[in-house]
Write a protein that holds these residues in place. Structure first.
Motif, mmCIF file in Angstrom:
data_model
loop_
_atom_site.group_PDB
_atom_site.id
_atom_site.type_symbol
_atom_site.label_atom_id
_atom_site.label_comp_id
_atom_site.label_asym_id
_atom_site.label_seq_id
_atom_site.Cartn_x
_atom_site.Cartn_y
_atom_site.Cartn_z
ATOM 1 N N ASP A 586 0.824 -1.204 0.000
ATOM 2 C CA ASP A 586 0.000 0.000 0.000
ATOM 3 C C ASP A 586 0.862 1.259 0.000
ATOM 4 O O ASP A 586 2.004 1.237 0.472
ATOM 5 C CB ASP A 586 -0.925 0.014 1.224
ATOM 6 C CG ASP A 586 -1.888 -1.159 1.225
ATOM 7 O OD1 ASP A 586 -2.237 -1.621 0.126
ATOM 8 O OD2 ASP A 586 -2.271 -1.616 2.328
ATOM 9 N N THR A 587 0.330 2.335 -0.511
ATOM 10 C CA THR A 587 1.025 3.620 -0.550
ATOM 11 C C THR A 587 0.468 4.537 0.532
ATOM 12 O O THR A 587 -0.746 4.745 0.612
ATOM 13 C CB THR A 587 0.855 4.300 -1.925
ATOM 14 O OG1 THR A 587 1.546 3.531 -2.915
ATOM 15 C CG2 THR A 587 1.437 5.712 -1.904
ATOM 16 N N VAL A 588 1.371 5.077 1.357
ATOM 17 C CA VAL A 588 1.013 6.100 2.339
ATOM 18 C C VAL A 588 1.681 7.391 1.899
ATOM 19 O O VAL A 588 2.885 7.411 1.633
ATOM 20 C CB VAL A 588 1.477 5.717 3.760
ATOM 21 C CG1 VAL A 588 1.106 6.820 4.751
ATOM 22 C CG2 VAL A 588 0.858 4.396 4.184
ATOM 23 N N ALA A 589 0.945 8.473 1.814
ATOM 24 C CA ALA A 589 1.487 9.750 1.348
ATOM 25 C C ALA A 589 1.057 10.862 2.297
ATOM 26 O O ALA A 589 0.063 10.735 3.015
ATOM 27 C CB ALA A 589 1.014 10.062 -0.069
ATOM 28 N N VAL A 598 -3.913 7.192 1.967
ATOM 29 C CA VAL A 598 -3.472 5.810 1.768
ATOM 30 C C VAL A 598 -4.175 5.265 0.536
ATOM 31 O O VAL A 598 -5.386 5.468 0.363
ATOM 32 C CB VAL A 598 -3.796 4.929 2.995
ATOM 33 C CG1 VAL A 598 -3.396 3.480 2.733
ATOM 34 C CG2 VAL A 598 -3.095 5.448 4.240
ATOM 35 N N ILE A 599 -3.421 4.591 -0.338
ATOM 36 C CA ILE A 599 -3.986 3.910 -1.505
ATOM 37 C C ILE A 599 -3.953 2.411 -1.227
ATOM 38 O O ILE A 599 -2.879 1.840 -1.009
ATOM 39 C CB ILE A 599 -3.188 4.215 -2.791
ATOM 40 C CG1 ILE A 599 -3.125 5.724 -3.050
ATOM 41 C CG2 ILE A 599 -3.808 3.495 -3.979
ATOM 42 C CD1 ILE A 599 -2.190 6.095 -4.194
ATOM 43 N N LEU A 600 -5.121 1.788 -1.230
ATOM 44 C CA LEU A 600 -5.230 0.341 -1.036
ATOM 45 C C LEU A 600 -5.657 -0.275 -2.366
ATOM 46 O O LEU A 600 -6.780 -0.059 -2.824
ATOM 47 C CB LEU A 600 -6.262 0.005 0.048
ATOM 48 C CG LEU A 600 -6.104 0.691 1.412
ATOM 49 C CD1 LEU A 600 -7.228 0.267 2.346
ATOM 50 C CD2 LEU A 600 -4.760 0.356 2.021
ATOM 51 N N SER A 601 -4.776 -1.015 -2.989
ATOM 52 C CA SER A 601 -5.103 -1.639 -4.270
ATOM 53 C C SER A 601 -5.145 -3.156 -4.106
ATOM 54 O O SER A 601 -4.798 -3.700 -3.055
ATOM 55 C CB SER A 601 -4.069 -1.242 -5.329
ATOM 56 O OG SER A 601 -2.765 -1.517 -4.870
ATOM 57 N N ASP A 602 -5.570 -3.851 -5.166
ATOM 58 C CA ASP A 602 -5.662 -5.325 -5.151
ATOM 59 C C ASP A 602 -6.478 -5.803 -3.955
ATOM 60 O O ASP A 602 -6.066 -6.693 -3.203
ATOM 61 C CB ASP A 602 -4.271 -5.961 -5.131
ATOM 62 C CG ASP A 602 -3.467 -5.630 -6.366
ATOM 63 O OD1 ASP A 602 -4.054 -5.583 -7.456
ATOM 64 O OD2 ASP A 602 -2.257 -5.398 -6.235
#
Length: 948
Positions: A586-589, A598-602
């Motif tokens: 996940d991406t935390v920005a 936060v980007i939660l993919s898949d």
């Protein structure tokens, strides 16, 4: 042009007979080379200091990638299971090499012949994990507590970093109750022990997964900064097998370079071939934490600094583990490995000697035939050679002639030596593969193979050269084949240009453009790019993507009160806690200020989103230690889903922001999903905010008053001023619908000034009439926002000057403070409130029992009244836990000299129960709802107790 290339022009001077003789000579040399036997692999063992996991990935990589085989070694790994230290196994001769900690230095100084070959971890992973007990973390609580930490009798384990850290913090080993280490975090979770020694790369992951609150202490905070997982051997091995030691060290470090660059691959390898004790997610967590310890970007793997070892010796001496005279660097001479120069090249020298002798014979045989032609061309060749040699030596770029098959350097100019950081003798004994970064070798070898196959005449590429001190130099290289095959070729010419500064500048510019300088998280620009990629991936795989918009609650109060430096510390720690709560992929920005995303993919299912959001909220609830201060913040999270809620970035972010405001309005410390109704609410909120700016000017605000009565006789003693907005279209708007807008826009300060003037004027009127009706000391409770209190800090005395100008005595005012405003900024709030109380004002803490306030903090902040939260009052019943809790609050408050006000009292039973347990004051619909000025005035004149 290099010397070897120029000598190619001399070949035509040989006669046909001479060339035939040289041909036979070449065949003899080739046959001699074939007589040298192929070297069999040497069998050696490496003793690990623990069980198989990513901690030893470099050695797995060296085996799997064939680096040990290339070095002539067959390496067997021995797992550390039976409790024996790797040092004892190596010194007993059961293994040639081992992995150990910095206490190898103590062994060396005690006379054991250990030699450190390389440092793997630049910082030790040893940490102390301690269960949270509430309040500030304090390791002194471990005195008398059960722990799993090395005991004084476990020599040399009592010298580990955690034991030394505790001693330095004033907790001696004998003060604790030691249990034998089980290496199970469940013992900490289940309460069997209060603390345990652990690795930052291992146990914290399992505690975080379990949602267990804990404190983590690292010895580095008190100056105990040791190396970790050092590769070592014995003096016997160095003395008897110097070339094997050197080859083993180089191959091992190549393995570490590969392992840290291919984490996913290594995790799969460990699960397939070495151990399934840990799952893939944990192995990748371990790899991520190890990067912080190895620091591969700053320090070349394996590098060790003698001054750092001196620091470790001084630390041991300062803690009484060594005599002071033992820390002299000469005392452990030979402890740090220094490779012996040269190599086992005897057979080669013999071959060259034989070849030289044969060449001498051939040359003598043909000397008479060549002499005449050579004399005639000697002058021309010498002049050309001098001219080209001068150009070669003075060239501004590095130039080297290299044997393409062996990779050996045949001729090198000074600039090439300067770039490589080596002497001419060193370079002549090396190959281009040995000085190149391990990750760059394979790609260059492929291009070399095409060069040999004559598929291309040359190539250009960028690569890294590793200097002897571990420094990495980036170069742009140009490689060109040289036709000197009749003189031992093929050869190639390599020209280098040092572009390290350019690379570093480009990397710095890229880092600054894409990452937040404070938290090192991706910034807004990088966030948008990663979100674009995630959405593209979601469209391709028809999968969901979730965006979490996170805003820290009460951060502004901390920043304004304790200063921007402490606010920055809080943001850094908040970023760390958010990262812990999400998955590795996940991406935390950080978008700016106190806003994170936060980007939660898949996503397999939406329950993952709920779990991650809850983990983030729970992680932020623990107190933030800011120097001598303690601050509390929570978070409001808005969640939107792709493709359910929107199909583009702009709408998704707008919807996440709207959902976040719903969380704030619902009481904070929660998460909310976007719904279409939120879009309508956002539009209404925007319009309401615009209308709010004209409300004061057009006299749309009015005050209502709710009486506060003494429970023992039912008489009115105070009144709380409550703000209402009489909107021309919407009618009466409750404060909960517009106060958040007023605070976020800053209008709350102007509104607060109006409330103070209007309420003070009315209070003076009632107090004047109170003499006649028996209420001369009526007090007014005014709700004060954190922004208004912040203004008091920026302009001390402003409130008191306003009251004096209005003619209102300070003793007539009680300031109502929200619990979150009281705790948001540490002792700075206490000092501010104390200043107001000295001037005569009183302070009430509103909604007590709904937040984090402790009675100790109430005493520090000089509170006069506690107002018990109405939610608790509404649940009062005989024998209920709420009744017991209220009684406890009242008893302790009275002991602290505080009075208690019960809010939202609505029934006679509630009033009776509160009166029985000693509550002082109450307000609520049982006595009277919020009243207009006229209705409240009539109530005062009625002069009857309100104990209905």
């Amino acid at each position: 042009m290099p010397m070897e290339a120029l000598r190619a022009f001399r070949a035509p001077l040989l006669s046909p007979a001479g060339r035939r003789a040289l041909g036979w000579l070449a065949i003899l040399v080739l046959l001699w080379g074939c007589m040298v036997p192929a070297q069999a692999l040497e069998h050696v063992a490496l003793q690990l200091n623990f069980t198989h996991q990513f901690q030893f990935a470099g050695y797995y990589a060296a085996i799997e990638q064939g680096y040990y085989r290339e070095a002539g070694l067959d390496v067997r790994l021995l797992e550390g299971r039976d409790g024996r230290r790797a040092e004892a196994v190596v010194l007993d001769g059961q293994a040639e090499y081992g992995v150990g900690n910095s206490d190898l230095l103590l062994s060396r100084l005690s006379g054991k012949p250990v030699v450190v070959l390389a440092v793997v971890f630049q910082h030790s992973p040893s940490v102390l994990l301690m269960r949270q007990h509430g309040g500030a973390p304090d390791v002194r609580r471990l005195a008398g507590a059960p722990v799993m930490i090395a005991t004084p009798g476990e020599v040399p384990f009592a010298t580990d970093e955690v034991s030394l850290f505790l001693q330095k913090m004033g907790v001696a080993p004998e003060q604790m109750r030691h249990l034998p280490p089980s290496y199970r975090v469940e013992d900490l979770i289940d309460g069997k022990v209060d603390a345990l020694a652990a690795y930052s790369t291992n146990e914290p992951d399992y505690l975080d997964r379990a949602g267990f609150p804990y404190y983590q202490f690292t010895p580095r905070t008190v100056g105990i900064d040791f190396y970790g997982d050092n590769l070592f051997t014995s003096e016997h091995e160095v003395r008897r097998h110097p070339e094997r030691v050197k080859a083993f060290r180089v191959a091992s470090l190549r393995g570490w370079q590969y392992a840290m660059a291919h984490r996913e691959e290594m995790a799969q390898l460990i699960l397939r071939k070495y151990s399934q004790r840990h799952d893939r997610a944990h192995l990748l967590y371990e790899a991520q934490q190890m990067e912080l310890l190895l620091q591969p970007v700053l320090v070349e793997v394996g590098y060790m600094n003698p001054q750092r070892w001196q620091h470790i010796a001084d630390t041991y001496a300062g803690m009484g583990m060594l005599p002071l005279d033992a820390t002299d660097s000469t005392a452990y001479k030979g402890f740090l490995y220094r490779p012996a120069p040269g190599a086992e090249m005897g057979w080669l020298y013999l071959s060259l000697g034989l070849a030289g002798s044969m060449l001498a014979v051939a040359a003598a045989f043909h000397f008479s035939n060549l002499a005449r032609e050579r004399r005639r061309t000697e002058a021309t060749i010498r002049q050309g050679e001098l001219r080209f040699r001068t150009m070669f030596e003075e060239a501004p770029m590095g130039i080297a002639l290299i044997d393409t098959l062996s990779g050996q350097f045949l001729d090198i100019n000074p600039r090439y030596l300067a770039i490589a950081g080596r002497s001419l003798e060193h370079m002549k004994q090396s190959s281009w593969m040995e000085i190149s970064h391990p990750d760059d070798v394979a790609g260059e070898q492929e291009q070399m193979a095409q060069l040999l196959a004559r598929c291309l005449p040359g190539f250009r590429h960028s690569k890294r050269i590793v200097r002897p001190d571990g420094a990495v130099v980036w170069v742009d290289a140009s490689v060109t084949a040289i036709d000197t095959a009749r003189h031992g070729g093929p050869h190639h010419l390599c020209m280098l240009e040092d572009v390290t500064d350019k690379r570093q500048s480009e990397a710095l510019i890229w880092q600054q453009a894409n990452f937040d300088a404070l938290t090192q998280l991706p910034n807004r620009r990088m966030f948008h790019e990663r979100l674009r990629q995630a959405l593209a991936h979601g469209r391709r795989d028809t999968s969901r993507v979730a965006i979490l918009f996170i805003d820290l609650d009460h951060f502004k109060e901390v920043n304004d009160t304790l200063g921007h430096h402490q606010g920055d510390i809080l943001l850094i720690e908040a970023a760390r806690r958010i990262r812990v709560g999400v998955r590795e992929t996940d991406t935390v920005a950080r978008l700016g200020g106190d806003e994170f995303t936060v980007i939660l993919s898949d996503l397999d299912d939406l329950q993952q989103v709920d779990r991650i959001a809850r983990q983030i909220l729970d992680g932020l609830l623990a107190p933030f230690l800011l120097g001598q201060e303690q601050a509390f913040v929570s978070a409001s999270i808005g969640i939107t889903l792709y493709p359910d809620d929107a199909g583009n970035i702009e709408d998704l972010l707008k919807h996440a922001d709207q959902a976040m405001y719903v969380s704030k309005g619902a009481g904070r410390n929660r998460y909310s999903y976007f719904t279409p109704a939120l879009q309508v609410a956002a539009v209404n909120r925007m319009r309401l905010g615009a209308d709010l700016r004209t409300a004061l000017r057009e006299q749309q605000m009015q005050l209502y008053y709710q009486p506060i009565v003494a429970l023992h006789d039912g008489r009115i003693v105070k009144a709380e001023a409550l703000l209402r907005w009489n909107h021309p279209q919407r009618g009466l708007v409750a404060p909960s619908d517009f106060l958040a807008l007023a605070e976020s826009s800053g209008l709350i300060v102007d509104i607060g000034d109006w409330v103070l003037r209007a309420a003070a004027a009315q209070l003076l009127h009632w107090r004047a009439e109170g003499v006649a009706i028996g209420l001369p000391g009526l007090q007014l409770c005014l709700n004060l926002s954190p922004l208004e209190l912040q203004r008091e800090a920026e302009a001390p005395g402003a409130w008191m000057r306003q009251l004096a100008a209005l003619g209102v005595p300070a003793s007539a005012i009680v300031l109502d403070m929200r619990e979150d405003a009281l705790l948001g900024a540490g002792s700075g709030m206490a000092q501010r409130l104390q200043h107001l109380r000295v001037a005569g004002l009183q302070v009430a803490l509103d909604d007590f029992g709904s937040g984090h306030a402790s009675l100790t903090q109430l005493q520090q902040c000089s509170i006069d009244y506690l107002k018990i939260d109405g939610a608790m009052i509404g649940k009062l019943a005989p024998g209920s836990s709420e009744l017991a809790l209220c009684e406890a609050i009242i008893n302790v408050a009275h002991k602290l000299g505080l009075q208690v006000i019960a809010e939202e009292v609505e029934t006679v039973l509630q009033r009776t129960l509160l009166q029985d347990i000693g509550c002082d004051l109450a307000q609520g619909y049982l006595f009277a709802p919020p009243l207009s000025i006229e209705a409240f005035d009539a109530l005062l004149h009625a002069q009857r107790p309100l104990n209905r």
